[in-house]
Motif scaffolding. Structure first.
Motif, PDB file in Angstrom:
ATOM      1  N   SER A  79       0.838  -1.195   0.000  1.00 23.14           N
ATOM      2  CA  SER A  79       0.000   0.000   0.000  1.00 23.14           C
ATOM      3  C   SER A  79       0.872   1.243   0.000  1.00 23.14           C
ATOM      4  O   SER A  79       1.975   1.242   0.535  1.00 23.14           O
ATOM      5  CB  SER A  79      -0.938   0.022   1.216  1.00 23.14           C
ATOM      6  N   ILE A  80       0.326   2.286  -0.609  1.00 20.12           N
ATOM      7  CA  ILE A  80       0.935   3.611  -0.567  1.00 20.12           C
ATOM      8  C   ILE A  80      -0.099   4.524   0.069  1.00 20.12           C
ATOM      9  O   ILE A  80      -1.070   4.936  -0.576  1.00 20.12           O
ATOM     10  CB  ILE A  80       1.344   4.094  -1.968  1.00 20.12           C
ATOM     11  N   ASN A  81       0.081   4.823   1.326  1.00 25.17           N
ATOM     12  CA  ASN A  81      -0.903   5.552   2.117  1.00 25.17           C
ATOM     13  C   ASN A  81      -0.631   7.048   2.035  1.00 25.17           C
ATOM     14  O   ASN A  81       0.403   7.537   2.509  1.00 25.17           O
ATOM     15  CB  ASN A  81      -0.854   5.087   3.574  1.00 25.17           C
ATOM     16  N   ALA A 171       0.550  18.682  -6.952  1.00 23.87           N
ATOM     17  CA  ALA A 171       0.122  18.296  -8.300  1.00 23.87           C
ATOM     18  C   ALA A 171      -0.879  17.150  -8.290  1.00 23.87           C
ATOM     19  O   ALA A 171      -1.151  16.581  -9.343  1.00 23.87           O
ATOM     20  CB  ALA A 171       1.336  17.913  -9.141  1.00 23.87           C
ATOM     21  N   PHE A 172      -1.419  16.788  -7.140  1.00 23.20           N
ATOM     22  CA  PHE A 172      -2.389  15.687  -7.045  1.00 23.20           C
ATOM     23  C   PHE A 172      -3.605  15.982  -7.933  1.00 23.20           C
ATOM     24  O   PHE A 172      -4.131  17.095  -7.916  1.00 23.20           O
ATOM     25  CB  PHE A 172      -2.822  15.545  -5.587  1.00 23.20           C
ATOM     26  N   PRO A 173      -4.079  14.990  -8.742  1.00 19.62           N
ATOM     27  CA  PRO A 173      -3.674  13.586  -8.823  1.00 19.62           C
ATOM     28  C   PRO A 173      -2.685  13.282  -9.956  1.00 19.62           C
ATOM     29  O   PRO A 173      -2.553  12.127 -10.350  1.00 19.62           O
ATOM     30  CB  PRO A 173      -5.010  12.896  -9.083  1.00 19.62           C
ATOM     31  N   MET A 174      -2.037  14.271 -10.506  1.00 20.58           N
ATOM     32  CA  MET A 174      -1.017  14.050 -11.528  1.00 20.58           C
ATOM     33  C   MET A 174       0.380  14.130 -10.915  1.00 20.58           C
ATOM     34  O   MET A 174       1.331  14.563 -11.554  1.00 20.58           O
ATOM     35  CB  MET A 174      -1.146  15.073 -12.657  1.00 20.58           C
ATOM     36  N   LEU A 215       1.048  -0.830 -10.522  1.00 19.23           N
ATOM     37  CA  LEU A 215       0.176  -1.002  -9.367  1.00 19.23           C
ATOM     38  C   LEU A 215      -1.216  -0.473  -9.691  1.00 19.23           C
ATOM     39  O   LEU A 215      -1.416   0.176 -10.731  1.00 19.23           O
ATOM     40  CB  LEU A 215       0.775  -0.274  -8.169  1.00 19.23           C
ATOM     41  N   PRO A 216      -2.216  -0.694  -8.826  1.00 19.35           N
ATOM     42  CA  PRO A 216      -3.578  -0.228  -9.134  1.00 19.35           C
ATOM     43  C   PRO A 216      -3.682   1.271  -9.384  1.00 19.35           C
ATOM     44  O   PRO A 216      -4.382   1.696 -10.297  1.00 19.35           O
ATOM     45  CB  PRO A 216      -4.371  -0.640  -7.891  1.00 19.35           C
ATOM     46  N   GLN A 217      -3.007   2.098  -8.590  1.00 18.81           N
ATOM     47  CA  GLN A 217      -3.094   3.542  -8.768  1.00 18.81           C
ATOM     48  C   GLN A 217      -1.758   4.197  -9.102  1.00 18.81           C
ATOM     49  O   GLN A 217      -1.697   5.408  -9.282  1.00 18.81           O
ATOM     50  CB  GLN A 217      -3.658   4.201  -7.501  1.00 18.81           C
ATOM     51  N   TYR A 218      -0.699   3.384  -9.190  1.00 23.05           N
ATOM     52  CA  TYR A 218       0.621   3.948  -9.424  1.00 23.05           C
ATOM     53  C   TYR A 218       1.364   3.119 -10.461  1.00 23.05           C
ATOM     54  O   TYR A 218       1.055   1.941 -10.687  1.00 23.05           O
ATOM     55  CB  TYR A 218       1.451   3.984  -8.132  1.00 23.05           C
ATOM     56  N   LYS A 219       2.353   3.752 -11.030  1.00 17.07           N
ATOM     57  CA  LYS A 219       3.310   3.079 -11.905  1.00 17.07           C
ATOM     58  C   LYS A 219       4.706   3.324 -11.342  1.00 17.07           C
ATOM     59  O   LYS A 219       5.104   4.471 -11.121  1.00 17.07           O
ATOM     60  CB  LYS A 219       3.209   3.613 -13.333  1.00 17.07           C
ATOM     61  N   LEU A 220       5.438   2.221 -11.117  1.00 14.66           N
ATOM     62  CA  LEU A 220       6.796   2.344 -10.615  1.00 14.66           C
ATOM     63  C   LEU A 220       7.704   2.727 -11.772  1.00 14.66           C
ATOM     64  O   LEU A 220       8.038   1.892 -12.630  1.00 14.66           O
ATOM     65  CB  LEU A 220       7.246   1.032  -9.965  1.00 14.66           C
ATOM     66  N   ALA A 221       8.094   3.981 -11.809  1.00  6.05           N
ATOM     67  CA  ALA A 221       8.865   4.489 -12.942  1.00  6.05           C
ATOM     68  C   ALA A 221      10.335   4.080 -12.847  1.00  6.05           C
ATOM     69  O   ALA A 221      10.921   3.633 -13.834  1.00  6.05           O
ATOM     70  CB  ALA A 221       8.741   6.008 -13.023  1.00  6.05           C
ATOM     71  N   THR A 243      15.561   4.905  -3.779  1.00  4.95           N
ATOM     72  CA  THR A 243      14.423   5.815  -3.934  1.00  4.95           C
ATOM     73  C   THR A 243      13.471   5.247  -4.974  1.00  4.95           C
ATOM     74  O   THR A 243      13.821   5.124  -6.156  1.00  4.95           O
ATOM     75  CB  THR A 243      14.894   7.217  -4.349  1.00  4.95           C
ATOM     76  N   PHE A 244      12.247   4.924  -4.536  1.00  4.30           N
ATOM     77  CA  PHE A 244      11.202   4.424  -5.434  1.00  4.30           C
ATOM     78  C   PHE A 244      10.412   5.618  -5.975  1.00  4.30           C
ATOM     79  O   PHE A 244       9.869   6.410  -5.195  1.00  4.30           O
ATOM     80  CB  PHE A 244      10.265   3.463  -4.693  1.00  4.30           C
ATOM     81  N   THR A 245      10.338   5.717  -7.277  1.00  3.75           N
ATOM     82  CA  THR A 245       9.602   6.796  -7.918  1.00  3.75           C
ATOM     83  C   THR A 245       8.267   6.252  -8.410  1.00  3.75           C
ATOM     84  O   THR A 245       8.223   5.417  -9.327  1.00  3.75           O
ATOM     85  CB  THR A 245      10.398   7.391  -9.089  1.00  3.75           C
ATOM     86  N   PHE A 246       7.178   6.724  -7.794  1.00  3.19           N
ATOM     87  CA  PHE A 246       5.829   6.286  -8.141  1.00  3.19           C
ATOM     88  C   PHE A 246       5.107   7.405  -8.890  1.00  3.19           C
ATOM     89  O   PHE A 246       4.993   8.520  -8.381  1.00  3.19           O
ATOM     90  CB  PHE A 246       5.028   5.911  -6.888  1.00  3.19           C
ATOM     91  N   GLU A 247       4.641   7.097 -10.072  1.00  5.18           N
ATOM     92  CA  GLU A 247       3.824   8.028 -10.841  1.00  5.18           C
ATOM     93  C   GLU A 247       2.360   7.625 -10.707  1.00  5.18           C
ATOM     94  O   GLU A 247       1.982   6.497 -11.018  1.00  5.18           O
ATOM     95  CB  GLU A 247       4.238   8.027 -12.315  1.00  5.18           C
TER      96      GLU A 247
END
Length: 475
Positions: A79-81, A171-174, A215-221, A243-247
């Motif tokens: 999860s990404i909370n 910049a949520f949700p972008m 992922l369901p709401q993210y992409k691990l870039a 460092t994990f970069t989640f888009e």
């Protein structure tokens, strides 16, 4: 093969010789197998003997720092909370180091259970930004130790950790979030332990399987690897950082937030097509649209942290709220202009009636004053009197044709029953225009063109400001 050979000897030499040979062969085989197991056990006993191996001291104490090589393999990103600003990882943590005291004469790697972990030295690595963590213990403790020739020790454990991830949601949700995983020694400075990644370079996507990159709401870039040298009061500490970069994938919000809010704004424009006399219908439609947008805004903010800045999606929802609120303001202006138009017309009509009545009375008074003047004056010619009378009669005829009722009114009527004085309205072309039926009735028509055009411009400015030309066109 050995059995066939024994049968052959039994036929040639006799049963006694054969029995003796077969027995010796079996004992020798058992001895070899037992000697192999005993050799590994004896090696472990020799390595882990207390007077020779002191687990309290790190390897090569006094001969430079121990180089600990670290790697991991991501099993899941649970999860990404956004509210708590953290994320959870389930990983295989790998560490390896050289301990010359663990060197053995075998040409193979010894795989040992977790029972020897309390008998050998291990680095005190910990996750700096961890909020909580746990080892897996089903069905046994998910830990293992491997000892390679030359004293290279490899440690592997399955760990679930919840890591802190400071997020910028402007910049949520972008938005794109950069979540760190930081490893460091707790008690050893750079003079004793130096960490390094087990793969060269700074690309850590090799630690993540392909199935977990979406992922369901993210992409691990990307996963960026770095080596740290942290300075504290007591000295310098070596560390590692991944460092994990989640888009974030914003299609969910386009379908469930942007689309419905745009539709609500469009529905509010239906009020411009209704007659202005239909006040209940227009007010109900406007108030319902406002409350719906407010509900969407509150539901979204309840699932977000209480930050002290405006997010990108907040700007859009506030814009939609202003548009639907402006429909109520527009109808209020229509009602105000309608009321002002009626008041302006009534005031002007009442003033005209009183003004016309006063003109008729003034004409009658002027006629009698002229008659008295001619009677009191010395007029020698009757022809002059007739000419004067003709002029007065012409003037009276014109006034009588317009105000017959007012002329017949006696003079003493206004003396005992004075008329209310109505101030003359300040009539201008501008007031005549804005207080006309064509203008008041056309406000809804102007709004039906202005509001959709403004909303289209608002959307163009909003989306263009979010996406750069590099993201849209690829250059």
């Amino acid at each position: 093969m050995k059995g066939v050979f024994c049968v052959f000897l039994w036929f040639i030499r006799g049963s006694a010789v054969v029995h003796c040979y077969c027995s010796l062969t079996g004992v020798f085989s058992s001895f070899v197998r037992g000697n192999g197991n005993s050799s590994v056990s004896s090696i472990l006993d020799r390595i882990l003997k207390h007077e020779k191996y002191d687990k309290r001291l790190r390897p090569s104490y006094g001969d430079g720092p121990v180089v600990v090589t670290v790697g991991f393999w991501v099993l899941s990103i649970d999860s990404i909370n956004v509210v708590d600003m953290d994320y959870t990882l389930d990983i295989f943590l790998r560490q390896s180091w050289r301990d010359e005291r663990m060197a053995h004469e075998l040409n193979t790697t010894m795989f040992l259970s977790n029972t020897v972990m309390d008998k050998i030295w291990m680095p005190d690595s910990y996750f700096v930004n961890a909020k909580s963590g746990s080892f897996h213990k089903v069905t046994k403790d998910n830990m293992m130790i491997m000892i390679k020739p030359g004293g290279i020790v490899q440690y592997n454990a399955r760990v679930t950790i919840r890591l802190s991830c400071p997020m910028d949601l402007r910049a949520f949700p972008m938005d794109t979030q950069h979540c760190p995983l930081t490893i460091e020694s707790y008690g050893y400075s750079t003079k004793h332990i130096v960490f390094k990644w087990e793969i060269p370079g700074n690309d850590g996507l090799g630690f993540v399987p392909q199935t977990l990159k979406m992922l369901p709401q993210y992409k691990l870039a990307k996963v960026e690897l770095a080596t740290l040298n942290n300075v504290y009061v007591v000295g310098n500490w070596s560390g590692l950082k991944a460092t994990f970069t989640f888009e974030r994938l914003y299609s969910y919000f386009v379908i469930h937030v942007y689309g419905p809010c745009s539709l609500i704004v469009s529905i509010s424009w239906v009020a411009f097509l209704l007659p202005r006399e239909q006040a209940p219908a227009r007010i109900t439609l406007g108030v319902t649209s406002v409350l719906t947008v407010v509900t969407v805004l509150n539901m979204l903010n309840n699932s977000m942290p209480k930050v002290n800045y405006v997010k990108t999606i907040d700007k859009y929802l506030i814009g939609c709220f202003l548009f639907v609120f402006a429909t109520l303001v527009e109808y209020s202006l229509v009602l105000w202009f309608s009321k002002a138009m009626k008041k302006y017309r009534l005031c002007r009509e009442e003033w005209r009636k009183q003004h016309d009545a006063e003109e008729g009375i003034d004409s009658q008074v002027t006629f009698r004053q002229k008659m008295n003047k001619m009677e009191n004056g010395k007029v020698c010619s009757s022809h002059l009197v007739k000419m004067e009378m003709n002029d007065v009669e012409k003037e009276m005829f014109i006034n009588n044709s317009r105000h017959r009722d007012q002329i017949r009114t006696p003079r003493h009527f206004n003396t005992y029953f004075p008329r209310r004085k109505v101030s003359r309205p300040h009539c201008t072309r501008f007031k005549d225009f804005i207080y006309s039926e064509s203008f008041v009735g056309g406000i809804d028509g102007y709004a039906l063109v202005f509001f959709p055009t403004s909303f289209v411009v608002f959307n163009l400015v909003y989306w263009i400001s979010i996406f750069s030309f590099e993201d849209v066109f690829g250059f």
